[in-house]
Design a protein around this motif. Structure first.
Motif, short mmCIF file in Angstrom:
data_model
loop_
_atom_site.label_atom_id
_atom_site.label_comp_id
_atom_site.label_asym_id
_atom_site.label_seq_id
_atom_site.Cartn_x
_atom_site.Cartn_y
_atom_site.Cartn_z
N LEU A 1 -0.17 63.27 -33.06
CA LEU A 1 -1.30 63.12 -33.88
C LEU A 1 -1.30 64.38 -35.00
O LEU A 1 -1.35 64.44 -35.98
CB LEU A 1 -2.42 62.76 -33.38
N GLU A 2 -0.99 65.57 -34.07
CA GLU A 2 -1.12 66.84 -34.81
C GLU A 2 0.04 67.17 -35.57
O GLU A 2 -0.20 67.80 -36.61
CB GLU A 2 -1.07 68.02 -33.61
N ASP A 3 0.94 66.30 -35.67
CA ASP A 3 2.06 66.47 -36.78
C ASP A 3 1.92 65.62 -38.07
O ASP A 3 2.53 65.97 -38.92
CB ASP A 3 3.57 65.93 -36.28
N LEU A 4 0.74 64.78 -37.96
CA LEU A 4 0.45 63.96 -39.23
C LEU A 4 -0.05 64.93 -40.36
O LEU A 4 -0.85 65.97 -40.24
CB LEU A 4 -0.41 62.96 -38.77
N PRO A 5 -0.14 64.45 -41.64
CA PRO A 5 -0.66 65.32 -42.72
C PRO A 5 -2.37 65.48 -42.65
O PRO A 5 -3.10 64.62 -42.03
CB PRO A 5 -0.46 64.36 -43.98
N THR A 6 -2.71 66.58 -43.05
CA THR A 6 -4.01 66.99 -42.77
C THR A 6 -4.91 65.84 -43.25
O THR A 6 -5.97 65.86 -42.84
CB THR A 6 -4.34 68.38 -43.50
N ARG A 7 -4.91 65.52 -44.66
CA ARG A 7 -5.66 64.62 -45.16
C ARG A 7 -6.09 63.28 -44.61
O ARG A 7 -7.03 62.73 -44.46
CB ARG A 7 -5.12 64.35 -46.60
N PHE A 8 -4.73 62.86 -43.82
CA PHE A 8 -5.13 61.74 -43.02
C PHE A 8 -4.96 61.83 -41.64
O PHE A 8 -5.09 60.54 -40.79
CB PHE A 8 -3.89 60.74 -43.61
N ARG A 9 -4.93 62.94 -40.96
CA ARG A 9 -4.97 63.05 -39.51
C ARG A 9 -6.29 62.56 -38.84
O ARG A 9 -6.14 62.02 -37.92
CB ARG A 9 -4.73 64.45 -39.10
N GLY A 10 -7.22 62.68 -39.48
CA GLY A 10 -8.62 62.19 -39.11
C GLY A 10 -8.69 60.58 -38.58
O GLY A 10 -9.06 60.13 -37.80
N PHE A 11 -7.99 60.05 -39.86
CA PHE A 11 -7.83 58.55 -39.66
C PHE A 11 -7.07 58.14 -38.27
O PHE A 11 -7.31 57.11 -37.75
CB PHE A 11 -7.48 57.75 -40.79
N ALA A 12 -5.87 58.96 -38.10
CA ALA A 12 -5.16 58.55 -37.14
C ALA A 12 -5.71 58.91 -35.83
O ALA A 12 -5.42 58.31 -34.67
CB ALA A 12 -4.06 59.48 -37.20
N TYR A 13 -6.71 59.89 -35.43
CA TYR A 13 -7.36 59.92 -34.52
C TYR A 13 -8.19 58.94 -34.28
O TYR A 13 -8.54 58.53 -33.16
CB TYR A 13 -7.97 61.37 -34.45
N GLU A 14 -8.81 58.47 -35.32
CA GLU A 14 -9.95 57.17 -35.06
C GLU A 14 -8.83 56.07 -34.53
O GLU A 14 -9.49 55.35 -33.68
CB GLU A 14 -10.30 56.97 -36.53
N GLY A 15 -7.80 55.85 -35.06
CA GLY A 15 -6.98 54.79 -34.63
C GLY A 15 -6.55 55.03 -33.01
O GLY A 15 -6.55 54.03 -32.35
N ALA A 16 -6.24 56.25 -32.70
CA ALA A 16 -6.08 56.54 -31.29
C ALA A 16 -7.00 56.39 -30.57
O ALA A 16 -6.83 55.93 -29.20
CB ALA A 16 -5.71 58.12 -31.39
N ALA A 17 -8.21 56.75 -31.09
CA ALA A 17 -9.51 56.19 -30.02
C ALA A 17 -9.63 54.75 -29.93
O ALA A 17 -9.91 54.20 -28.68
CB ALA A 17 -10.58 56.95 -30.74
N MET A 18 -9.34 54.05 -30.89
CA MET A 18 -9.34 52.47 -30.70
C MET A 18 -8.38 52.08 -29.73
O MET A 18 -8.47 51.38 -28.81
CB MET A 18 -9.15 51.88 -31.97
N GLY A 19 -7.12 52.67 -29.93
CA GLY A 19 -6.04 52.36 -28.93
C GLY A 19 -6.25 52.61 -27.74
O GLY A 19 -6.05 51.65 -26.64
N PHE A 20 -6.71 53.76 -27.10
CA PHE A 20 -6.96 54.12 -25.97
C PHE A 20 -8.31 53.37 -25.20
O PHE A 20 -8.19 52.90 -24.17
CB PHE A 20 -7.44 55.70 -25.77
N THR A 21 -9.09 52.94 -26.14
CA THR A 21 -10.24 52.17 -25.55
C THR A 21 -9.67 50.58 -25.37
O THR A 21 -10.02 50.07 -24.27
CB THR A 21 -11.30 51.69 -26.64
N VAL A 22 -8.86 50.14 -26.15
CA VAL A 22 -8.30 48.83 -25.98
C VAL A 22 -7.14 48.89 -24.72
O VAL A 22 -7.34 48.12 -23.75
CB VAL A 22 -7.25 48.45 -27.15
N VAL A 23 -6.41 49.86 -24.50
CA VAL A 23 -5.54 50.14 -23.19
C VAL A 23 -6.72 50.34 -21.93
O VAL A 23 -6.48 49.75 -20.97
CB VAL A 23 -4.86 51.44 -23.22
N ASP A 24 -7.76 51.24 -21.96
CA ASP A 24 -8.89 51.05 -20.91
C ASP A 24 -9.24 50.00 -20.50
O ASP A 24 -9.74 49.60 -19.41
CB ASP A 24 -9.69 52.00 -21.25
#
Length: 315
Positions: free
Chosen positions: A58-81
């Protein structure tokens, strides 16, 4: 294999697929990149062996869009859980790691997952920040308006049976509307006049929260030039305090995560009359420790922020 099974197709976030308004090619590219970034983060989480592995990517993604990727990751982890035979601790670990700096977007991402999971699979909210966890509902509302646009936007649907633990039903609906308001900025293709037109189709009691969400999206996602931001501000009229409040929330989210970009400042200068860092400080200074007399702390916080900008002569 897990990623393919759990991750929605990138085509689900194209403007054509969603049927959203295309203002111009630039805004189309921006909003579609937001969608791709979200699903990229989701995919990183779905296939990661650990939360730290996903965070490194996630930290390698562009600054402008990184927050959206963290948002998506939180959804992904919730689904996995929520899957059988898992530890159910990925979201907790994520929020204790780098996800903590992105807590606003992470909570919103958890709300996305809630919209797709049966209620008995929802994460337990007791361990989450009692003021910030309201952003789960913001994420839920955004998801419904984004993916069920006809019903939630064009038909202005309200779910009469939606409940939230220890919360007045009236305020639950207001936070859902903040998320729907954020989605309106996407549905309108970042066109401020169309955003206002969509808001005005809702009953008037919902306008303040919809404007709050739209102001947040206009500041965090961007997509409007200074003239267009001015148009949106002028048209907001009596709801300018809510636009400023939403803009300040967006500034705080980007400042906390270290993701401030030029368009953030363009929006806060117009909506809040100050820089993103100053708007962030307004949020931090006015945040209550807890609710009062049955009023959720989140509600008190939003009102304090709006009142602050009124007292400063911004609205």
């Amino acid at each position: 294999m897990v990623r393919r099974a759990l991750t929605p197709s990138f085509t689900q976030t194209t403007m054509a697929k969603r049927g959203f308004h295309i203002k111009n090619e630039s805004s189309k590219e921006l909003l579609e990149t937001v969608g791709v970034s979200f699903l990229t983060g989701y995919g990183y989480a779905a296939e990661a062996k650990s939360t730290s592995t996903a965070e490194e990517r996630l930290e390698d993604l562009p600054t402008r869009f990184r927050g959206f990727a963290y948002e998506g990751a939180a959804m992904g982890f919730t689904v996995v859980d929520a899957l059988p035979f898992t530890s159910g601790r990925r979201v907790t670990e994520f929020l204790r790691g780098r996800g903590e700096d992105h807590i606003y977007m992470a909570y919103i991402g958890v709300g996305w997952a809630m919209a797709r999971l049966p209620r008995f699979r929802w994460p337990r909210i007791e361990s989450l920040d009692p003021t910030l966890r309201w952003f789960l509902l913001d994420g839920y509302g955004f998801h419904q308006a984004y993916f069920h646009t006809d019903r939630y936007v064009h038909e202005q649907y309200e779910d009469p049976g939606f409940t939230w633990p220890d919360a007045p039903a009236s305020y639950v609906g207001r936070v859902l509307d903040q998320g729907i308001g954020r989605a309106l900025w996407f549905v309108a293709g970042t066109d401020p006049e169309l955003t206002r037109t969509l808001i005005e189709k809702f009953t008037e009691r919902r306008h303040a929260d919809l404007y709050s969400g739209a102001g947040l999206a206009a500041t965090y996602a961007g997509g409007a030039d200074p003239r267009e931001l001015r148009v949106f501000w002028d048209q907001a009229g009596q709801y300018r305090p809510q636009v400023a409040q939403g803009s300040a929330f967006a500034a705080e989210a980007r400042v906390r995560a270290g993701l401030v970009v030029p368009h953030t400042g363009l929006a806060t200068e117009l909506f809040c009359g100050m820089s993103p860092h100053e708007a962030s400080q307004v949020c931090l200074r006015t945040r209550p420790e807890h609710g009062e007399d049955g009023v959720p702390g989140h509600a008190i916080w939003r009102q304090r922020i709006a009142d602050e900008f009124v007292s400063l002569g911004r609205c």
